[in-house]
Enzyme design. Structure first.
Site, PDB file in Angstrom:
ATOM      1  CG  HIS A   1       3.593  -4.907  -6.388  1.00 29.26           C
ATOM      2  ND1 HIS A   1       2.690  -4.301  -5.539  1.00 29.26           N
ATOM      3  CD2 HIS A   1       2.896  -5.882  -7.042  1.00 29.26           C
ATOM      4  CE1 HIS A   1       1.506  -4.864  -5.674  1.00 29.26           C
ATOM      5  NE2 HIS A   1       1.604  -5.829  -6.564  1.00 29.26           N
TER       6      HIS A   1
ATOM      7  CB  SER B   1      -0.997  -7.536  -5.343  1.00 32.28           C
ATOM      8  OG  SER B   1      -1.136  -6.590  -6.374  1.00 32.28           O
ATOM      9  CG  MET B   2      -6.668  -9.063  -7.748  1.00 34.14           C
ATOM     10  SD  MET B   2      -6.830  -9.770  -9.395  1.00 34.14           S
ATOM     11  CE  MET B   2      -8.629  -9.871  -9.480  1.00 34.14           C
TER      12      MET B   2
ATOM     13  CD1 TRP C   1      -4.533  -9.971 -12.984  1.00 32.87           C
ATOM     14  CD2 TRP C   1      -2.911  -8.443 -13.107  1.00 32.87           C
ATOM     15  NE1 TRP C   1      -4.497  -9.502 -14.276  1.00 32.87           N
ATOM     16  CE2 TRP C   1      -3.502  -8.560 -14.384  1.00 32.87           C
ATOM     17  CE3 TRP C   1      -1.861  -7.539 -12.966  1.00 32.87           C
ATOM     18  CZ2 TRP C   1      -3.097  -7.814 -15.492  1.00 32.87           C
ATOM     19  CZ3 TRP C   1      -1.440  -6.802 -14.049  1.00 32.87           C
ATOM     20  CH2 TRP C   1      -2.059  -6.934 -15.300  1.00 32.87           C
TER      21      TRP C   1
ATOM     22  CG  ASP D   1       4.133  -1.516  -4.528  1.00 32.55           C
ATOM     23  OD1 ASP D   1       4.015  -1.482  -5.774  1.00 32.55           O
ATOM     24  OD2 ASP D   1       3.506  -2.316  -3.811  1.00 32.55           O
TER      25      ASP D   1
END
Length: 279
Positions: A258, A99-100, A33, A229
């Site tokens: 990240h 991530s998401m 995202w 991150d």
């Protein structure tokens, strides 16, 4: 433009855009995202050259997929992934969630099992549970944090994305670890996402508890995470996922932000491909 139609009751179908390259065992890459599958560019060619069939897709509301007003909860997102796997008749799939996207990997396996799954990879991923509550004191975000991020997106989404992409690709000292051109590219991808989806997904990835989903994982699993991150800190996510998934492996990218699949693409690709080949 290849797409599949995701059926929805009482509304028009959602068109899920995907791309399908190469031949061999399938690898499905699920983006983060508020980006799109275009951010997997550093991985696609390496995976295809290594003998894999690579499928990327844009989450609903992002990239070139439809932008519906609803369906941004993880049950709906996992159902989208299941329909993609079913429509393309994929088997022995390596699921890679960034991530998401790691939430989709967890919720898909928690709901649909691993009959078609070869292995799972959580890359800088949000599981097991980001929200800090009494049952999860290790969480990284509070309800106030979620509210503030949602308000920032509503007030001035473009300004939020400018600041967010700096943090996305910076280490703990705030040093940008990709070129400014790469950061601008990521920002432009996010700019054209659905404003509604961008806002709605904040609550989804912040409040969803994936701990029971992780307990159901019974395939080889890899966690890749940067130790710098600033978006999804490794202490509250990657390390805990590694502890919760029995027999999982972990690779920590030193000084990795990240967006480590771009900033440390060579290392990321090597670790990913070696892991899939080993299983």
């Amino acid at each position: 433009m290849p797409h599949i139609d995701i059926s929805q009751s009482n509304s028009k179908p959602v068109k899920l855009h995907y791309q399908d390259f190469g031949e061999g065992p399938p690898v499905v890459l699920i983006h983060g995202w508020p980006l799109s599958a275009r951010t997997w560019e550093p991985q696609v060619a390496n995976l295809v050259d290594s003998g894999f069939r690579v499928i990327t897709y844009d989450r609903r509301g992002f990239g070139d997929s439809s932008q519906p007003w609803s369906g941004y909860d993880y049950d709906s997102l996992a159902r989208d992934l299941n329909e993609l796997i079913t429509e393309l008749e994929l088997q022995t799939v390596s699921l890679v969630g960034f991530s998401m996207g790691g939430g989709e990997v967890a919720r898909y396996i928690g709901t649909y099992g691993t009959a078609f799954i070869r292995c799972a990879v959580f890359a800088a991923a949000v599981p097991p549970f980001l929200l800090k509550v009494d049952s999860n004191p290790e969480g990284a975000v509070t309800e106030d944090d979620i509210f503030n991020k949602e308000q920032a997106v509503l007030k001035d989404r473009l300004h939020f994305l400018d600041e967010f992409t700096h943090k996305f690709f910076s280490n703990a000292e705030g040093t940008l670890l990709v070129s400014e051109a790469q950061r601008e590219y990521a920002k432009s991808i996010a700019t054209f996402a659905s404003p509604k989806a961008t806002h709605a997904c904040i609550g989804s990835f912040s409040r969803t508890d994936f701990r029971k989903d992780l307990e159901k994982i019974n395939v080889p699993t890899l966690v890749i995470h940067g130790d710098s991150d600033r978006i999804v800190p490794i202490e509250v996510s990657g390390l805990r996922t590694h502890q919760l998934v029995h027999g999982s492996e972990i690779h920590v990218i030193r000084n990795g932000p990240h967006g480590c699949n771009l900033s440390h693409a060579e290392e990321f690709n090597r670790v990913l491909i070696d892991f899939i080949n080993a299983h």
